[in-house]
Design a protein around this motif. Structure first.
Motif, PDB file in Angstrom:
ATOM      1  N   PRO A  37       0.815  -1.221   0.000  1.00 56.76           N
ATOM      2  CA  PRO A  37       0.000   0.000   0.000  1.00 56.76           C
ATOM      3  C   PRO A  37       0.848   1.270   0.000  1.00 56.76           C
ATOM      4  O   PRO A  37       0.348   2.352  -0.305  1.00 56.76           O
ATOM      5  N   ASN A  38       2.130   1.144   0.343  1.00 57.61           N
ATOM      6  CA  ASN A  38       2.987   2.332   0.374  1.00 57.61           C
ATOM      7  C   ASN A  38       3.752   2.557  -0.920  1.00 57.61           C
ATOM      8  O   ASN A  38       4.430   3.560  -1.073  1.00 57.61           O
ATOM      9  N   ALA A  39       3.693   1.582  -1.840  1.00 55.99           N
ATOM     10  CA  ALA A  39       4.458   1.724  -3.077  1.00 55.99           C
ATOM     11  C   ALA A  39       3.819   2.803  -3.947  1.00 55.99           C
ATOM     12  O   ALA A  39       2.607   2.808  -4.158  1.00 55.99           O
ATOM     13  N   ILE A  40       4.628   3.697  -4.442  1.00 52.31           N
ATOM     14  CA  ILE A  40       4.138   4.753  -5.310  1.00 52.31           C
ATOM     15  C   ILE A  40       4.313   4.298  -6.748  1.00 52.31           C
ATOM     16  O   ILE A  40       5.396   3.869  -7.124  1.00 52.31           O
ATOM     17  N   PRO A  41       3.262   4.351  -7.556  1.00 50.62           N
ATOM     18  CA  PRO A  41       3.439   3.956  -8.950  1.00 50.62           C
ATOM     19  C   PRO A  41       4.383   4.944  -9.631  1.00 50.62           C
ATOM     20  O   PRO A  41       4.196   6.149  -9.511  1.00 50.62           O
ATOM     21  N   PRO A 101       5.719   7.199 -12.417  1.00 54.72           N
ATOM     22  CA  PRO A 101       5.247   7.738 -13.677  1.00 54.72           C
ATOM     23  C   PRO A 101       6.273   7.510 -14.790  1.00 54.72           C
ATOM     24  O   PRO A 101       5.985   7.748 -15.953  1.00 54.72           O
ATOM     25  N   TYR A 138      12.888   7.376  -3.601  1.00 54.86           N
ATOM     26  CA  TYR A 138      12.599   7.969  -2.298  1.00 54.86           C
ATOM     27  C   TYR A 138      13.085   7.117  -1.146  1.00 54.86           C
ATOM     28  O   TYR A 138      12.857   7.437   0.011  1.00 54.86           O
ATOM     29  N   GLY A 191      12.932   9.516  -9.355  1.00 57.37           N
ATOM     30  CA  GLY A 191      11.812   9.307  -8.440  1.00 57.37           C
ATOM     31  C   GLY A 191      12.169   8.387  -7.289  1.00 57.37           C
ATOM     32  O   GLY A 191      11.288   7.761  -6.695  1.00 57.37           O
TER      33      GLY A 191
END
Lengths: 180, 148
Positions: A29-33, A35, A137, A135
């Motif tokens: 749930p914390n993974a950022i897609p 871009p 983090y 990107g």
């Protein structure tokens, strides 16, 4: 029928919450897609870890696919990932490029001396400026970049044997099938 | 004697505490107060990608510090808030925006509550209508005259 209504409502809620639990076991749930997926990797020009006078740019690495692995000596999860990279690296079929992220060069070298160096090439981004373009983090993160410099796959967090077998290797296979 | 030592220790800890605080906030060389306010406003609207329940302004994560510095640099270059947001969205996706943009993918997010409200209103209206239609006799015994 009217009596069943609350029960049906309850079952709908159970279904909804059950779906939520099922979904979260399969997705972080914390993974950022990112871009950047299926887009050209950002340009970079970074010094080599062992020969800081020499720099490596994105253009230098074009022509052959590689796995860019973001790691740091301060990153605990990288220690978890490292044995997997060491074991699976040679059988991946792509070059392994280490991206040392926000790390003192001496610390990084010590860490590699202690845990072994699975990377064919090591670049260092001590200020972490280029990593913003990717990107990044946190570490570890891995980018599969094809011969044309396009990001084909990204994984956030440690590469586990499961992730390598179910995600990374199929992504590499798909990439090599397209442009061997 | 002990009292003096205590005072010195207290002074030292206050001083050190002050330093630690200053380090966490890292004062930036803003051009003027207006720019500082703009910076504060912008970083409070952006989410730290690493610790996702904190804003960029509040977070102490290394990446948040780097992104704050980047935002500061871009402000010095005269970039607008919108350009800075676009820069971050291009790298970290719309996740970094606390205010999600209105687009087909977020319609459910924006209008979902309204949908639920309409649905709930419909259910309530249907229930009232059914009750008024004459089921009142069946419901009447509930009111047995006790006023409590």
């Amino acid at each position: 029928m009217n009596r069943l209504l609350p029960f049906i409502g309850f079952m709908l809620l159970v279904g909804l919450f059950g779906f939520g639990i099922w979904w979260n076991t399969r997705h972080d749930p914390n993974a950022i897609p990112t871009p950047l997926l299926n887009k050209p990797a950002p340009a970079f020009n970074l010094p080599k870890l062992y020969e800081p006078a020499q720099t490596v740019s994105k253009a230098d690495l074009l022509g052959k696919p590689y796995l860019l692995n973001v790691f740091a000596s301060w990153c605990i999860e990288c220690g978890v990932e490292h044995p997997v990279l060491t074991a699976e690296g040679p059988s991946l079929g792509v070059a392994l490029v280490g991206y040392n992220y926000k790390d003192a060069p001496a610390d990084a070298k010590n860490w590699l001396a202690r845990h072994g160096n699975p990377y064919g090439l090591l670049i260092a981004d001590e200020p972490g400026q280029t990593a913003i373009d990717f990107g990044v983090y946190g570490a570890p993160e891995s980018f599969l970049i094809d011969a044309k410099g396009v990001i084909r796959y990204k994984h956030i967090g440690p590469l586990t044997p499961d992730v390598v077998a179910k995600e990374l290797k199929p992504a590499i296979a798909a990439m090599l099938k397209e442009a061997p | 004697m002990t009292r003096q030592l205590f005072r010195m220790l207290l002074a030292a800890s206050l001083l050190l505490g002050g330093f630690a605080h200053a380090q966490a906030i890292e004062p930036m060389p803003f051009k003027d107060h207006a720019q500082e306010l703009r910076f504060q406003h912008l970083t409070h609207q952006l989410r730290c990608p690493m610790c996702q329940n904190e804003t960029l302004a509040d977070s102490n994560a290394p990446i948040a510090r780097d992104l704050r510095n980047q935002i500061f640099r871009m402000m010095q270059q005269g970039r607008s808030d919108e350009e800075i947001k676009q820069y971050l969205v291009a790298r970290y996706s719309e996740f970094v925006l606390y205010d999600p943009p209105l687009k087909p993918g977020t319609w459910l997010l924006w209008f979902g509550p309204l949908l639920i409200l309409c649905g709930g209103t419909g259910v309530v209206l249907a229930a009232i209508r059914r009750r008024n239609r004459g089921d009142g006799a069946a419901e009447a015994p509930t009111d047995n005259g006790d006023d409590w």
